[in-house]
Design an enzyme around this catalytic site. Structure first.
Site, PDB file in Angstrom:
ATOM      1  N   LYS A  99       0.867  -1.186   0.000  1.00 23.48           N
ATOM      2  CA  LYS A  99       0.000   0.000   0.000  1.00 23.48           C
ATOM      3  C   LYS A  99       0.896   1.225   0.000  1.00 23.48           C
ATOM      4  O   LYS A  99       1.782   1.362   0.851  1.00 23.48           O
ATOM      5  CB  LYS A  99      -0.870  -0.011   1.242  1.00 23.48           C
ATOM      6  CG  LYS A  99      -1.641   1.279   1.423  1.00 23.48           C
ATOM      7  CD  LYS A  99      -2.684   1.106   2.475  1.00 23.48           C
ATOM      8  CE  LYS A  99      -2.888   2.382   3.227  1.00 23.48           C
ATOM      9  NZ  LYS A  99      -3.838   2.206   4.307  1.00 23.48           N
TER      10      LYS A  99
HETATM   11  C1  5RP Z   1      -3.649   4.737   8.651  1.00 24.00           C
HETATM   12  C2  5RP Z   1      -3.710   3.997   7.386  1.00 24.00           C
HETATM   13  C3  5RP Z   1      -4.895   4.204   6.552  1.00 24.00           C
HETATM   14  O1  5RP Z   1      -5.525   2.961   6.397  1.00 24.00           O
HETATM   15  C4  5RP Z   1      -4.513   4.726   5.191  1.00 24.00           C
HETATM   16  O2  5RP Z   1      -3.829   5.915   5.321  1.00 24.00           O
HETATM   17  C5  5RP Z   1      -5.701   4.813   4.242  1.00 24.00           C
HETATM   18  O3  5RP Z   1      -6.558   5.741   4.634  1.00 24.00           O
HETATM   19  P1  5RP Z   1      -6.656   7.153   3.943  1.00 24.00           P
HETATM   20  O4  5RP Z   1      -7.256   6.904   2.586  1.00 24.00           O
HETATM   21  O5  5RP Z   1      -7.574   7.923   4.846  1.00 24.00           O
HETATM   22  O6  5RP Z   1      -5.274   7.737   3.835  1.00 24.00           O
HETATM   23  O7  5RP Z   1      -2.854   3.223   7.048  1.00 24.00           O
HETATM   24  O8  5RP Z   1      -2.472   4.477   9.263  1.00 24.00           O
END
Ligand code: 5RP
Length: 291
Positions: free
Chosen positions: A202
């Protein structure tokens, strides 16, 4: 020759005959074990090859942030539209109905909050990850940060356990204030996660994202980041998918939207049907204005 001779030779069972080459539908997974592939196939849609993960794990570092004060009211109604739920075990057990039928990418590292220094984390017990039947375990990795070595160790340990039990690990690339959020940085952070065993990465969309996706041997999903206008979020989601991302893991741009259900459906159109940003935004407005 008697029928039984064939069986004795093993010919009926294809022994000694090379199996047809069948590539798995997700990149980097051809040589993975059955359980790991099965879990990946629950997360990613086989037709589009992509996924819409709904991220609502923010409370583990932020507490009841805007839009997540009442997960039962804000997130649970969105579950039918998500391909996968990314959350903590606390939220899962307390608020997600176990008969939702959705795969879970469980937040599996924790340690510090926004009140101190982020990323000083440990990992969850694999037995608890299996107990909640998670389809993937998400571990934060802070490349270039103060806790780089610790978080890479967390990732490799979780990958060792994940390989043992067939659980894919998602490396979540953290972005410190001091990092330059460009393709060079995200390519490196994503690649380090994949090289250390992550089956999903991610990361964030950036200019030149094709390079980030091309240099990462496993599927990438992009986080949404801070809330921006819906049209903007749909635009960068579109650019990311067209540049090689296999989906989104989006939170605030969905649950902080004026119309979260409309927004997640518009995101689905981009991720699964390749809808153009303008068409997706029209869809968002149409759904938003429906009773
Ligand atoms: C928090 C995360 C979130 O899951 C990630 O940032 C995704 O959420 P957003 O789209 O709000 O950024 O890893 O630590």
């Amino acid at each position: 020759m008697a029928d039984t001779d064939n069986i004795k030779d093993g010919k009926d069972f294809g022994i000694g005959v090379p199996p047809a080459k069948q590539a798995f539908f997700l990149k980097g997974m051809d040589h993975a074990d059955w359980g790991l592939k099965d879990r990946m196939a629950r997360i990613f849609n086989k037709t589009s090859g992509n996924t819409v993960m709904l991220a609502f794990d923010h409370g583990y570092i932020m507490g009841p942030t805007s839009g997540l004060e009442r997960i039962d009211l804000s997130i649970v109604p969105l579950i039918p539209y998500a391909d996968c739920l990314m959350c903590t075990r606390g939220a899962l057990r307390a608020m997600v109905p176990p008969d939702s039928g959705k795969p879970v990418c469980l937040r599996s590292s924790a340690g510090s909050t926004i009140l101190t220094e982020l990323n000083d984390e440990c990992i969850l017990d694999i037995q608890d990850i299996l107990r909640v039947n998670a389809s993937a375990a998400a571990v934060m990795v802070s490349i270039g940060g103060k806790f780089e070595a610790l978080t890479i160790r967390n990732l490799t340990t979780m990958c060792d356990l994940g390989y043992r039990y067939g659980v894919p690990v998602m490396g979540v690339t953290a972005v410190g204030k001091e990092m330059t959020r460009d393709a060079r940085y995200f390519s490196m952070a994503s690649r380090v996660c994949a090289e250390n065993g992550a089956s999903i990465v991610k990361t964030y969309f950036c200019e030149g994202f094709e390079k980030v996706a091309a240099c990462c041997p496993v599927p990438i999903v992009i986080a949404g980041g801070k809330k921006v206008p819906e049209a903007e979020a749909l635009e960068f989601a579109y650019q990311a998918i067209q540049s090689g991302a296999n989906g989104v893991d989006m939170g605030r741009n969905v649950f902080q939207s004026d119309a979260p259900a409309a927004m997640i459906q518009a995101i689905r159109a981009v991720v699964h049907q390749g809808a153009k940003p303008k068409d997706a935004f029209d869809l968002f407005n149409t759904l938003k204005n429906q009773k």
